[in-house]
Design an enzyme around this catalytic site. Structure first.
Site, mmCIF file in Angstrom:
data_model
loop_
_atom_site.group_PDB
_atom_site.id
_atom_site.type_symbol
_atom_site.label_atom_id
_atom_site.label_comp_id
_atom_site.label_asym_id
_atom_site.label_seq_id
_atom_site.Cartn_x
_atom_site.Cartn_y
_atom_site.Cartn_z
ATOM 1 N N ASN A 37 -25.160 23.130 8.768
ATOM 2 C CA ASN A 37 -23.952 23.496 9.516
ATOM 3 C C ASN A 37 -22.806 23.933 8.597
ATOM 4 O OD1 ASN A 37 -22.545 23.862 11.857
ATOM 5 N ND2 ASN A 37 -22.204 21.690 12.292
ATOM 6 N N HIS A 122 -23.800 10.721 23.706
ATOM 7 C CA HIS A 122 -22.416 10.630 23.222
ATOM 8 C C HIS A 122 -21.441 10.525 24.382
ATOM 9 C CE1 HIS A 122 -22.806 12.680 19.028
ATOM 10 N NE2 HIS A 122 -23.811 11.866 19.269
ATOM 11 N N ARG A 147 -23.273 6.176 22.421
ATOM 12 C CA ARG A 147 -22.275 6.139 21.353
ATOM 13 C C ARG A 147 -20.907 6.342 21.979
ATOM 14 N NH1 ARG A 147 -21.365 10.637 16.530
ATOM 15 N NH2 ARG A 147 -19.752 11.419 17.916
ATOM 16 N N TYR A 159 -12.258 12.810 15.479
ATOM 17 C CA TYR A 159 -13.685 13.105 15.378
ATOM 18 C C TYR A 159 -14.431 12.536 16.602
ATOM 19 C CZ TYR A 159 -18.527 12.648 14.730
ATOM 20 O OH TYR A 159 -19.865 12.726 15.001
ATOM 21 N N ASP A 210 -19.481 5.845 15.591
ATOM 22 C CA ASP A 210 -19.547 6.597 14.332
ATOM 23 C C ASP A 210 -18.162 6.607 13.675
ATOM 24 O OD1 ASP A 210 -20.047 8.355 12.276
ATOM 25 O OD2 ASP A 210 -20.862 9.965 13.533
ATOM 26 N N HIS A 212 -17.673 8.044 10.766
ATOM 27 C CA HIS A 212 -17.658 9.369 10.128
ATOM 28 C C HIS A 212 -16.990 9.333 8.753
ATOM 29 C CE1 HIS A 212 -18.149 13.828 10.615
ATOM 30 N NE2 HIS A 212 -19.149 13.386 11.338
ATOM 31 N N GLU A 236 -21.730 3.452 12.281
ATOM 32 C CA GLU A 236 -22.351 4.529 11.505
ATOM 33 C C GLU A 236 -21.392 5.066 10.452
ATOM 34 O OE1 GLU A 236 -23.742 7.620 14.076
ATOM 35 O OE2 GLU A 236 -23.451 9.146 12.542
ATOM 36 N N GLU A 262 -26.904 10.668 7.549
ATOM 37 C CA GLU A 262 -27.061 12.007 8.116
ATOM 38 C C GLU A 262 -26.799 13.107 7.088
ATOM 39 O OE1 GLU A 262 -24.234 11.668 11.359
ATOM 40 O OE2 GLU A 262 -22.907 13.094 10.377
ATOM 41 N N ARG A 283 -30.428 7.185 8.678
ATOM 42 C CA ARG A 283 -30.228 8.306 9.602
ATOM 43 C C ARG A 283 -30.624 9.665 9.027
ATOM 44 N NH1 ARG A 283 -27.609 8.819 13.792
ATOM 45 N NH2 ARG A 283 -26.106 10.419 13.158
ATOM 46 N N HIS A 312 -30.313 11.337 12.742
ATOM 47 C CA HIS A 312 -29.276 12.245 13.213
ATOM 48 C C HIS A 312 -29.900 13.242 14.196
ATOM 49 C CE1 HIS A 312 -26.221 15.501 11.632
ATOM 50 N NE2 HIS A 312 -25.749 14.901 12.704
ATOM 51 N N ASP A 316 -26.235 20.628 15.914
ATOM 52 C CA ASP A 316 -26.491 21.582 14.829
ATOM 53 C C ASP A 316 -27.893 21.416 14.244
ATOM 54 O OD1 ASP A 316 -24.658 19.272 14.165
ATOM 55 O OD2 ASP A 316 -25.271 19.756 12.132
ATOM 56 N N GLU A 339 -30.806 9.811 17.802
ATOM 57 C CA GLU A 339 -29.636 10.447 18.418
ATOM 58 C C GLU A 339 -30.106 11.685 19.204
ATOM 59 O OE1 GLU A 339 -26.824 12.019 15.610
ATOM 60 O OE2 GLU A 339 -25.224 12.143 17.106
ATOM 61 N N TRP A 402 -13.622 14.243 6.416
ATOM 62 C CA TRP A 402 -13.720 14.563 7.841
ATOM 63 C C TRP A 402 -14.908 13.808 8.417
ATOM 64 C CZ3 TRP A 402 -17.514 16.995 10.904
ATOM 65 C CH2 TRP A 402 -17.123 17.102 12.267
HETATM 66 O O1 KDG Z 1 -22.642 19.022 11.307
HETATM 67 C C1 KDG Z 1 -22.000 17.794 11.353
HETATM 68 C C2 KDG Z 1 -22.365 17.040 12.614
HETATM 69 O O2 KDG Z 1 -23.739 17.043 12.820
HETATM 70 C C3 KDG Z 1 -21.864 15.615 12.559
HETATM 71 O O3 KDG Z 1 -20.484 15.619 12.460
HETATM 72 C C4 KDG Z 1 -22.296 14.869 13.798
HETATM 73 O O4 KDG Z 1 -21.721 12.780 12.786
HETATM 74 C C5 KDG Z 1 -22.372 13.398 13.588
HETATM 75 C C6 KDG Z 1 -23.307 12.646 14.442
HETATM 76 O O5 KDG Z 1 -23.422 11.455 14.206
HETATM 77 O O6 KDG Z 1 -23.902 13.239 15.316
HETATM 78 MG MG MG Z 2 -22.544 10.842 12.443
#
Ligand code: KDG
Ligand code: MG
Length: 402
Positions: A37, A122, A147, A159, A210, A212, A236, A262, A283, A312, A316, A339, A402
């Site tokens: 991605n 999600h 989630r 996020y 998550d 992130h 996560e 991921e 993951r 994951h 994407d 997921e 991010w």
């Molecule tokens: O490309 C990045 C995403 O796949 C990611 O931000 C998604 O963190 C993610 C998740 O747990 O699905």
């Molecule tokens: Mg994630």
């Protein structure tokens, strides 16, 4: 039988996907996902310019040898671009092997260890009541695991919170959009979110979250301890995982399960995390961690150390990756959860597939191979569109994760 053609297909049916298609002298074809991605064309070029020419004339049955050839042969080991390219070749070769054998790939991996693959969806919203309504929708659809992500008061964008609830797409701009972040505000809202979810839905539903990569180990340890009473299924990506030692600090303070991986691309990204039992779920994915061959190696290491899988499965990762993931998920002894973010109708049309959702589980295709194809004519109608993931800054303007 020999490989006669290897072709890279870039298409954007709502979002970008890179797919490798391998053809053999017997006319058998196999496909592999190569989508990274926000950096898609780097993998497309790596494949087109440096890998496809090496595949012509090779025996498609020699999956392990081809993997080693591309990994050792590059000299420059690992990294997301290289490992995603290797993954695409590996996945396509497993697809071919299944088609030649007349068996779904999971049969070649040892057969079923379970009847279905438990998935999580999600649920997200700007406010806690909005999230609760989204959770209810997933429960109605039959999901056993959800989630939860909610907006952080005082921040413009958070996020995991999206306008389109079913088809969340974070790579949403031709240049990276900029979000702001406040750990203090975030840490105030998450316990309230978990309390509200448990209050409305009780304790039978698996609830995941998550982070992130946004906290430090001690911040994550504190959050894990606070959330323990609400029994999260997992937290996560609590911290960026370059420093595997950091996870020890989290472990010392909480029994809340931890999931990570991921963005990992090889077994070396998680070797210490697994060996020292610093995590509970790994993951890593087929597409970014070297294909079915390498991910199975990671899962086998994990099985030795009581770590379960939780791959994951965001939008994407194409339906080709999802198909491959499900064959592994159904076969490995230490499967945990998968997921599952649904793809748009346009994506599903470009990648017709045989996996399906029923009663909270995904079921892999029973077709020989992976059970997924690419409609090249349709794919050609959706040219590549530059799209970036956002970046994140603290309130004072410093760059953050991010
Ligand atoms: O490309 C990045 C995403 O796949 C990611 O931000 C998604 O963190 C993610 C998740 O747990 O699905
Ligand atoms: Mg994630």
């Amino acid at each position: 039988m020999r490989i006669t053609d290897a072709k890279v297909i870039v298409t954007s049916p709502g979002r970008n996907f890179v797919t490798l298609k391998i053809t053999t002298s017997d006319g058998v074809t196999g496909i592999g996902d190569a989508t990274l991605n926000g950096r898609e064309l780097a993998v497309a070029s790596y494949l087109r310019d440096h890998v496809c020419p090496l595949l012509i004339g090779r025996d498609p049955a020699r999956i392990e040898d081809t993997w080693q050839y591309l990994y050792r042969g590059a000299y420059w080991r690992r990294g997301p671009v290289t490992m995603t390219a290797i993954a695409a070749v590996d996945t396509a070769l497993w697809d071919i092997k299944g088609k030649v054998a007349g068996l779904p790939v999971y049969q070649l991996l040892g057969g079923r260890s379970r009847d279905g693959v438990t998935v999580y969806g999600h649920a997200n919203g700007e406010t806690i009541p909005e999230v609760l309504d989204e959770v209810a929708k997933y429960v109605d659809l039959g999901y056993r695991a959800v989630r939860v992500q909610c907006g952080v008061p005082g921040l413009d964008a958070t996020y995991g919170v999206s306008g389109d609830k079913m088809f969340y797409e974070p790579a949403d701009a031709r240049l990276p959009s900029e979000a702001t972040w406040s750990t203090e505000r975030y840490l105030r809202v998450v316990p309230e979110l978990f309390a509200a979810v448990r209050d409305r839905f009780g304790y039978d539903l698996h609830v995941l979250h998550d982070i992130h990569h946004r906290l430090t180990p001690i911040e994550a340890a504190g959050l894990g301890a606070r959330l323990q009473e609400y029994r999260p299924f997992w937290l996560e990506d609590p911290v960026p995982a370059e420093l595997q030692d950091g996870f020890r600090l989290i472990r010392q303070h909480t029994t809340t399960p931890i999931a990570v991986g991921e963005v990992f691309n090889s077994i070396w990204d998680c070797e210490q995390l697994i060996r020292e039992q610093l995590i509970d779920y790994i993951r890593a994915t087929v597409v970014h961690a070297g294909g079915i061959t390498h991910l199975r190696r990671i899962f086998d290491l994990a099985a030795l150390h009581h770590v379960r899988t939780g791959s994951h499965g965001a939008t994407d990762l194409s339906p080709v990756c999802m198909s491959a993931a499900l064959h592994l998920d159904i076969a490995v002894p230490n499967f945990g959860i998968q997921e599952y973010m649904r793809h748009t109708e346009a994506t599903d049309e470009v990648f017709p597939h045989g996996y399906h959702f029923a009663d909270g589980y995904l079921h892999p295709s029973e077709e020989p191979g992976l059970g997924v194809e690419i409609d090249e004519r349709l794919a050609a109608r959706y040219p590549y569109e530059p799209a970036y993931l956002p970046v994140n800054r603290l309130m004072d303007g410093s760059m953050h994760n991010w």
